[in-house]
Design a protein around this motif. Structure first.
Motif, PDB file in Angstrom:
ATOM      1  N   UNK A  57      -9.308   6.540  -0.219  1.00  0.00           N
ATOM      2  CA  UNK A  57     -10.433   6.115   0.627  1.00  0.00           C
ATOM      3  C   UNK A  57     -10.340   4.690   1.136  1.00  0.00           C
ATOM      4  N   UNK A  58      -9.253   3.961   0.791  1.00  0.00           N
ATOM      5  CA  UNK A  58      -9.142   2.568   1.219  1.00  0.00           C
ATOM      6  C   UNK A  58      -8.357   2.429   2.526  1.00  0.00           C
ATOM      7  N   UNK A  59      -7.768   3.519   3.017  1.00  0.00           N
ATOM      8  CA  UNK A  59      -6.989   3.449   4.255  1.00  0.00           C
ATOM      9  C   UNK A  59      -7.881   3.293   5.472  1.00  0.00           C
ATOM     10  N   UNK A  60      -7.250   3.011   6.597  1.00  0.00           N
ATOM     11  CA  UNK A  60      -7.979   2.869   7.849  1.00  0.00           C
ATOM     12  C   UNK A  60      -8.351   4.236   8.400  1.00  0.00           C
ATOM     13  N   UNK A  61      -9.465   4.305   9.069  1.00  0.00           N
ATOM     14  CA  UNK A  61      -9.785   5.503   9.833  1.00  0.00           C
ATOM     15  C   UNK A  61      -9.033   5.440  11.158  1.00  0.00           C
TER      16      UNK A  61
ATOM     17  N   UNK B 147       0.849  -1.190   0.000  1.00  0.00           N
ATOM     18  CA  UNK B 147       0.000   0.000   0.000  1.00  0.00           C
ATOM     19  C   UNK B 147       0.883   1.238   0.000  1.00  0.00           C
ATOM     20  N   UNK B 148       0.267   2.383  -0.339  1.00  0.00           N
ATOM     21  CA  UNK B 148       1.007   3.644  -0.363  1.00  0.00           C
ATOM     22  C   UNK B 148       0.764   4.476   0.876  1.00  0.00           C
ATOM     23  N   UNK B 149      -0.401   4.291   1.482  1.00  0.00           N
ATOM     24  CA  UNK B 149      -0.778   5.126   2.625  1.00  0.00           C
ATOM     25  C   UNK B 149      -1.575   4.275   3.597  1.00  0.00           C
ATOM     26  N   UNK B 150      -1.326   4.447   4.888  1.00  0.00           N
ATOM     27  CA  UNK B 150      -2.019   3.624   5.866  1.00  0.00           C
ATOM     28  C   UNK B 150      -3.367   4.165   6.304  1.00  0.00           C
ATOM     29  N   UNK B 151      -3.506   5.481   6.354  1.00  0.00           N
ATOM     30  CA  UNK B 151      -4.719   6.107   6.892  1.00  0.00           C
ATOM     31  C   UNK B 151      -5.624   6.619   5.771  1.00  0.00           C
ATOM     32  N   UNK B 152      -6.898   6.691   6.090  1.00  0.00           N
ATOM     33  CA  UNK B 152      -7.905   7.178   5.146  1.00  0.00           C
ATOM     34  C   UNK B 152      -7.667   8.656   4.846  1.00  0.00           C
ATOM     35  N   UNK B 153      -7.943   9.035   3.604  1.00  0.00           N
ATOM     36  CA  UNK B 153      -8.002  10.433   3.201  1.00  0.00           C
ATOM     37  C   UNK B 153      -8.957  10.506   2.018  1.00  0.00           C
ATOM     38  N   UNK B 154      -9.460  11.675   1.688  1.00  0.00           N
ATOM     39  CA  UNK B 154     -10.408  11.764   0.572  1.00  0.00           C
ATOM     40  C   UNK B 154      -9.857  11.212  -0.736  1.00  0.00           C
TER      41      UNK B 154
END
Length: 660
Positions: A367-371, A357-364
């Motif tokens: 949208x697949x990251x964790x909240x 993955x490229x990013x762990x946390x959700x962002x607009x």
């Protein structure tokens, strides 16, 4: 005296001796030195009750009489064929002739080099005869000391490595035999850049088969090939001991970086995981590491940064002599591999990502990251369930009912990290954001993902493929996130096929961190003073000057922490010159042609610097996200929009992290 002793009683002319020992002085001075030296030696030796020197006119000789000369005794014993005489000869050869002695006279040094090589060749021949004696006498195990000694003199002799492998195997010490092969392969790779000969590799495979068959209490099968548990080795990286293992002898070097936590030794206790490692090792030289703070590497090393982990990988690659390597990262391990490939394309042959993955946390825009709420729930579950048979419904649904695998995986995690460390590393892995560096990856890239992956959604693999130039994306059927889950052979087939067909990686561009510094008040005629000082600071931080002006500078670094440290140092140093600075740091792809740098990263760094106030050090969000774990604080200051560059770009002021 040593020179005369080795002339077998033959007299030497004074002219020859003077030129040999004092050739750098005039002839008259050299002869005077010789007369004085002979006089001193004769007086010193009178206490023995006899005359040692025989001087007849212009000729000088050393009369040894019945004195024992170790060199002559060594040569006499080495000329024999009896094993006891050869053993005595080797015992006498404790090092090179006159070891440590240096006379700064070329004629004497040339004679000494010739004598040393002659005696070394004699020792080699004696060792070869001794090994032949033991093997001919059906005592191969007895040849181990002689073969080991011979390799210290001629470490590239594959025939001797094979002899030692067979000797260890004859004594039932298969682990030592296999370790000897690895020593042979490492030596050849480091010194010659080649693999062992086919005969050596065939012997290695045969010994693997015999070793595993012996452990199972059955005869080895014809043509069988097994992998013994490899030796764990260590290399220092910035004062931290990093554990690594090397298996296989294929034409590709592949370093596998696993996600979250790992334990090199415990991995071999899983038939499924060890089977995958065997398969990888069948077509590559597989290099595996335990990341700092996990497994067999040093624990309690503090919160890691991606830069430190890249340094650890480079240290391991240097230790095993790998100049250009395929990076294989799964899950969180993929992020570090991506950053390494972008930062060090000259060391990267190709990049393989699985379940990454490229990013762990959700962002607009991701949208697949964790909240944040989902992250906290995961951390609570890790703490609550740590040590129990692992619930594999998300990591490997196909193994949910396999209690043996669940028990092993729980033990694997327990032996990889403490509960507190595991929680910290999980949180760290989710905080990472590598989205902005993806376009800077310019090496052949394979991205594989399982269609039903429940840990990392397939949309995340597709996202990587859409942003890494030229990446190949292969979506495999199945639900398991781990590489040793169901249908692992299909994954290995994809990797092997990719490695065979992957083109050479271009290296025209790389991921660089740019430091842009504006110096205020620099027009007072003291520009050269601060510039000289600034260049010294840059060199100390491994930075390259891109642009140097009276009113500022631009520099490039391989790692963002280097740029940050240099910015703080420059601010402090230039303050002594009565100058204020405003600095900005950004990281991105940078092209270099003929000493000139180009790329949007330069415009963005300049734009961020324009947003800074006196004494400010500004960093982009990309920099902030890549130095997670460093002892720094980042306060949001605003966002930047530049024509022609998609944005906006948030930026932050950098300070030291508050003490807890």
């Amino acid at each position: 005296m040593a020179y005369l002793a080795l002339q077998a009683g033959q007299s030497q002319s004074r002219e020859n001796l003077a030129a040999l020992l004092w050739g750098g002085t005039g002839e008259e001075q050299a002869r005077a030195n010789l007369r004085q030296t002979l006089s001193v030696l004769r007086r010193a030796l009178r206490a023995t009750g006899r005359e040692w020197f025989r001087i007849e006119g212009d000729r000088v000789a050393l009369d040894l009489g019945d004195a024992d000369l170790d060199v002559r005794r060594f040569e006499a014993l080495a000329a024999g064929s009896a094993s006891e005489h050869l053993e005595q000869a080797i015992a006498l050869y404790t090092g090179e002739l006159l070891e440590g002695f240096n006379l700064a006279e070329e004629a004497f040094e040339e004679w000494l080099r010739t004598e040393r090589e002659r005696l070394r060749i004699t020792a080699v021949a004696a060792l070869e005869k001794l090994i032949t004696c033991h093997i001919g006498g059906n005592e191969p195990g007895a040849s181990i000391p002689a073969a080991t000694r011979l390799l210290t003199l001629e470490p590239l002799r594959e025939d001797v490595h094979r002899t030692l492998m067979r000797a260890y195997a004859a004594k039932g010490r298969f682990n030592l035999a296999l370790a000897q092969y690895q020593s042979c392969a490492d030596t050849l790779r480091k010194q010659l850049g080649v693999q062992p000969e086919p005969e050596t590799r065939a012997l290695y495979r045969d010994l693997l088969s015999r070793r595993m068959a012996a452990a199972a209490g059955r005869p080895p099968e014809e043509g069988a090939s097994f992998e013994a548990r490899p030796q764990t080795r260590y290399v220092k990286s910035d004062g931290v001991n990093i554990a690594y293992q090397v298996t296989g002898d294929g034409p590709f070097d592949v370093v596998y970086v696993q996600g979250w936590v790992s334990n090199l030794d415990y991995a071999w206790d899983s038939p499924r995981l060890s089977g995958v490692l065997h398969r990888l090792g069948s077509f590559c030289r597989l290099i595996r590491i335990d990341k700092r703070g996990t497994g067999l590497s040093d624990r309690g090393t503090g919160f890691p940064t991606l830069e430190q982990r890249m340094q650890d990988v480079r240290a391991v690659l240097d230790a095993v002599g790998s100049q250009k390597t395929v990076l294989f990262g799964s899950s969180e391990g993929g992020v570090m591999c991506m950053l390494f490939a972008a930062s060090y394309p000259e060391r990267t042959a190709a990049l393989i990502l699985h379940g990454a993955y490229a990013r762990g946390l959700w962002s607009p825009d991701y949208p697949w990251g964790r909240t944040r709420e989902e992250l906290e729930e995961e951390l609570l579950a890790i703490e609550r369930e740590w040590g129990r048979p692992l619930d594999l419904r998300r990591a490997a649904p196909s193994l949910t009912d396999n209690m043996v695998e669940r028990e092993w995986f729980a033990g694997y995690l327990r032996n990889s990290a403490s509960p507190a460390d595991a929680i910290s590393l999980w949180r760290w892995s989710v905080e990472i954001d590598a989205c902005d560096i993806l376009p800077a990856i310019r090496v052949p890239t394979l991205i594989t993902h399982r269609t039903g992956d429940r840990w990392v959604k397939p949309e995340e693999g597709r996202y990587l493929a859409s942003r890494i130039p030229g990446a190949i994306y292969v979506e495999l059927p199945g639900d398991d996130h781990i590489i040793w889950g169901a249908d692992s052979d299909r994954l290995m087939d994809q990797i092997q096929r990719f490695l065979v067909s992957a083109p050479l990686a271009p290296t025209e561009s790389a991921l660089l961190t740019v430091l842009h510094v504006d110096v205020q008040g620099a027009f007072s005629g003291r520009a050269k003073d601060w510039q000289d000082d600034a260049i010294r600071q840059l060199r100390a931080a491994d930075g390259d000057v891109i642009d140097l002006r009276e009113s500022g500078l631009v520099a490039a670094f391989r790692q963002p922490s280097q740029a940050i440290t240099c910015a703080f140092d420059l601010r402090g140093r230039l303050h002594h010159f009565g100058l204020d600075v405003r600095a900005a740091i950004h990281i991105g792809e940078c092209e270099r042609q003929g000493g000139l740098y180009a790329g949007p990263v330069l415009r963005l760094a300049a734009g961020f610097a324009d947003c800074a106030g006196p004494g400010d050090i500004i960093a982009s969000r990309t920099v902030r996200d890549l130095v997670i774990g460093a002892n720094l604080s980042f306060d949001l200051r605003g966002q930047l929009d530049l024509p022609g560059i998609p944005g906006p770009w948030p930026y932050f002021s950098i300070g030291a992290a508050p003490k807890s």
